[in-house]
Scaffold this motif. Structure first.
Motif, PDB file in Angstrom:
ATOM      1  N   ILE A 165       0.932  -0.671  -0.010  1.00 43.14           N
ATOM      2  CA  ILE A 165       0.102  -0.123  -0.256  1.00 43.14           C
ATOM      3  C   ILE A 165       0.734   0.924  -0.304  1.00 43.14           C
ATOM      4  O   ILE A 165       1.412   1.343   0.685  1.00 43.14           O
ATOM      5  N   PHE A 166       0.281   1.864  -0.560  1.00 44.46           N
ATOM      6  CA  PHE A 166       1.338   3.738  -0.878  1.00 44.46           C
ATOM      7  C   PHE A 166      -0.091   4.615  -0.582  1.00 44.46           C
ATOM      8  O   PHE A 166      -1.517   4.884  -0.954  1.00 44.46           O
ATOM      9  N   PRO A 167       0.265   5.215   0.348  1.00 40.58           N
ATOM     10  CA  PRO A 167      -0.883   6.082   1.025  1.00 40.58           C
ATOM     11  C   PRO A 167      -1.021   7.484   1.012  1.00 40.58           C
ATOM     12  O   PRO A 167      -0.123   8.111   0.290  1.00 40.58           O
ATOM     13  N   HIS A 168      -2.192   8.592   1.439  1.00 38.14           N
ATOM     14  CA  HIS A 168      -2.019   9.586   1.039  1.00 38.14           C
ATOM     15  C   HIS A 168      -1.305  10.298  -0.349  1.00 38.14           C
ATOM     16  O   HIS A 168      -0.914  11.716  -0.810  1.00 38.14           O
ATOM     17  N   VAL A 169      -2.085   9.438  -1.295  1.00 35.52           N
ATOM     18  CA  VAL A 169      -1.395   9.757  -2.158  1.00 35.52           C
ATOM     19  C   VAL A 169      -2.809  11.252  -2.848  1.00 35.52           C
ATOM     20  O   VAL A 169      -3.697  11.905  -2.685  1.00 35.52           O
ATOM     21  N   GLY A 170      -2.041  12.357  -3.158  1.00 33.86           N
ATOM     22  CA  GLY A 170      -2.393  13.510  -3.358  1.00 33.86           C
ATOM     23  C   GLY A 170      -2.634  14.249  -2.249  1.00 33.86           C
ATOM     24  O   GLY A 170      -3.166  15.402  -2.381  1.00 33.86           O
ATOM     25  N   HIS A 171      -1.563  13.741  -1.047  1.00 35.85           N
ATOM     26  CA  HIS A 171      -2.396  15.331   0.479  1.00 35.85           C
ATOM     27  C   HIS A 171      -1.001  16.266  -0.654  1.00 35.85           C
ATOM     28  O   HIS A 171      -0.428  16.505  -1.029  1.00 35.85           O
ATOM     29  N   PRO A 172      -2.183  17.765   0.024  1.00 32.37           N
ATOM     30  CA  PRO A 172      -1.790  18.856  -0.128  1.00 32.37           C
ATOM     31  C   PRO A 172      -0.385  19.070   0.956  1.00 32.37           C
ATOM     32  O   PRO A 172       0.580  19.763   0.530  1.00 32.37           O
ATOM     33  N   THR A 178       2.295  11.367  -4.862  1.00 35.96           N
ATOM     34  CA  THR A 178       1.999  11.781  -6.941  1.00 35.96           C
ATOM     35  C   THR A 178       1.824  10.431  -7.094  1.00 35.96           C
ATOM     36  O   THR A 178       2.553   8.975  -6.461  1.00 35.96           O
ATOM     37  N   MET A 179       0.468  10.525  -7.588  1.00 37.89           N
ATOM     38  CA  MET A 179       0.516   9.042  -8.329  1.00 37.89           C
ATOM     39  C   MET A 179       1.886   8.825  -9.460  1.00 37.89           C
ATOM     40  O   MET A 179       2.334   7.405  -9.564  1.00 37.89           O
ATOM     41  N   ALA A 180       2.377   9.384  -9.726  1.00 32.98           N
ATOM     42  CA  ALA A 180       3.339   8.749 -11.486  1.00 32.98           C
ATOM     43  C   ALA A 180       5.189   8.608  -9.849  1.00 32.98           C
ATOM     44  O   ALA A 180       5.311   7.941 -10.080  1.00 32.98           O
ATOM     45  N   ALA A 181       5.207   9.089  -8.681  1.00 26.80           N
ATOM     46  CA  ALA A 181       5.767   8.334  -7.542  1.00 26.80           C
ATOM     47  C   ALA A 181       5.108   6.844  -6.867  1.00 26.80           C
ATOM     48  O   ALA A 181       5.965   6.471  -6.817  1.00 26.80           O
ATOM     49  N   ALA A 182       3.880   7.009  -6.695  1.00 28.66           N
ATOM     50  CA  ALA A 182       3.470   5.654  -6.194  1.00 28.66           C
ATOM     51  C   ALA A 182       3.756   4.331  -7.192  1.00 28.66           C
ATOM     52  O   ALA A 182       4.300   3.635  -7.435  1.00 28.66           O
ATOM     53  N   GLU A 183       4.341   5.226  -8.798  1.00 23.81           N
ATOM     54  CA  GLU A 183       3.448   4.365 -10.046  1.00 23.81           C
ATOM     55  C   GLU A 183       5.315   3.594  -9.993  1.00 23.81           C
ATOM     56  O   GLU A 183       5.837   2.377  -9.933  1.00 23.81           O
ATOM     57  N   ALA A 195      -2.138   1.918  -4.505  1.00 22.74           N
ATOM     58  CA  ALA A 195      -1.867   3.706  -3.923  1.00 22.74           C
ATOM     59  C   ALA A 195      -2.977   4.130  -4.339  1.00 22.74           C
ATOM     60  O   ALA A 195      -4.044   4.281  -4.989  1.00 22.74           O
ATOM     61  N   ILE A 196      -3.354   4.051  -2.752  1.00 27.09           N
ATOM     62  CA  ILE A 196      -5.125   4.770  -2.165  1.00 27.09           C
ATOM     63  C   ILE A 196      -4.443   6.733  -1.488  1.00 27.09           C
ATOM     64  O   ILE A 196      -3.112   7.078  -1.242  1.00 27.09           O
ATOM     65  N   ASP A 197      -5.653   7.073  -1.585  1.00 28.90           N
ATOM     66  CA  ASP A 197      -5.587   8.397  -1.127  1.00 28.90           C
ATOM     67  C   ASP A 197      -6.163   8.623  -0.027  1.00 28.90           C
ATOM     68  O   ASP A 197      -6.948   7.413   0.463  1.00 28.90           O
ATOM     69  N   ASP A 198      -6.161   9.697   0.996  1.00 26.32           N
ATOM     70  CA  ASP A 198      -7.683   9.651   2.179  1.00 26.32           C
ATOM     71  C   ASP A 198      -8.384   9.127   1.949  1.00 26.32           C
ATOM     72  O   ASP A 198      -9.279   9.064   2.669  1.00 26.32           O
ATOM     73  N   GLY A 215     -12.448   9.029  -3.229  1.00 22.15           N
ATOM     74  CA  GLY A 215     -11.543   9.245  -3.977  1.00 22.15           C
ATOM     75  C   GLY A 215     -11.223   9.236  -4.900  1.00 22.15           C
ATOM     76  O   GLY A 215     -11.595   8.627  -5.929  1.00 22.15           O
ATOM     77  N   HIS A 216      -9.263   8.473  -4.892  1.00 24.13           N
ATOM     78  CA  HIS A 216      -8.708   7.565  -6.049  1.00 24.13           C
ATOM     79  C   HIS A 216      -7.755   7.108  -5.430  1.00 24.13           C
ATOM     80  O   HIS A 216      -7.574   6.951  -4.214  1.00 24.13           O
ATOM     81  N   TRP A 217      -7.954   5.538  -6.525  1.00 23.64           N
ATOM     82  CA  TRP A 217      -6.618   4.951  -5.575  1.00 23.64           C
ATOM     83  C   TRP A 217      -6.403   4.033  -7.333  1.00 23.64           C
ATOM     84  O   TRP A 217      -7.083   4.281  -8.549  1.00 23.64           O
ATOM     85  N   LYS A 218      -5.627   3.585  -7.573  1.00 28.80           N
ATOM     86  CA  LYS A 218      -4.703   2.860  -8.374  1.00 28.80           C
ATOM     87  C   LYS A 218      -4.524   1.457  -8.479  1.00 28.80           C
ATOM     88  O   LYS A 218      -3.829   1.108  -7.237  1.00 28.80           O
TER      89      LYS A 218
END
Length: 226
Positions: A165-172, A178-183, A195-198, A215-218
């Protein structure tokens, strides 16, 4: 054990509904144990105020949800006390609320304390992880998230689920998540990873995996075993 693996706790109605479904009854009827241990190992979040806020429910959507009772289980203390003082408390809890922080520090103390040995027997318990509390269930966390250097020298964690799990995607406040970093992170994991956001959580129950999100995930880095 039924798992609700979140990035930042029970942040929205969809995750809240998933929690209720796992519990099978109202939150007000359930006894919780919170585990703040992961906070202490991460240089950015603990110890100190963050641990206090987690335990008291001031800063997250975990301990402040209206449980019948909330106790504290500090894993670092367990090797120094008799098992009969803490094992029954774990078995009696309806839900375990596991804080974020450093996943490798949490993994170390889950093993060192003997807590991990109880997990297979907790078939009716709901485990709710936040950030590192979720990541520790994975086979490994990846070098991206290594802060506390474990005695093992690697990034392996419990392997209770077969994905990372890669948490906190897109957290300000976490501009590098970022999603690119998660990839890029997932390319080095060597297995499936989310990869998941909050506003997203992963439910693991009855042999199935379900994403609950507002939210957003992949799903990255492979396919999950059926």
């Amino acid at each position: 054990m039924r798992l609700l693996l979140t990035s930042a706790g029970v942040k929205n109605p969809s995750i809240h509904d998933a929690l209720l479904s796992l519990l099978g009854r109202p939150i007000a009827d359930c006894d919780a144990l919170c585990i703040p241990t992961a906070l202490y190992g991460h240089p950015a979040v603990g110890p100190g105020l963050n641990a206090f806020d987690f335990i008291t429910g001031r800063s997250d959507d975990m301990t402040g949800l209206g449980w019948k009772s909330v106790g504290v289980l500090e894993l670092t203390a367990l090797p120094t006390i008799d098992e009969e003082l803490w094992v029954p408390k774990v078995r009696e809890a309806d839900v375990l609320l596991v804080a974020g922080g450093d996943a490798l520090y949490l993994n170390h103390w889950m093993r060192e304390s003997g807590f991990v040995d109880l997990l297979p027997s907790l078939t009716e318990t709901v485990y709710v992880g936040m950030s590192a509390g979720s990541m520790v269930m994975a086979p490994r966390i990846g070098e991206w998230f290594v802060e506390w250097p474990p005695p093992s020298g690697d990034d392996a964690t419990l392997g209770i689920v077969d994905f990372s799990i890669f948490p906190h995607v897109g957290h300000p406040m976490l501009p590098y998540n970022t999603m690119a970093a998660a990839e890029k992170w997932a390319a080095g994991i060597g297995g499936p990873a989310y990869a998941i956001d909050d506003d997203t959580a992963i439910v693991v129950a009855d042999g199935s995996v379900e994403v609950v999100t507002e939210g957003h995930w992949k799903l990255l880095g492979g396919t999950l075993a059926s």
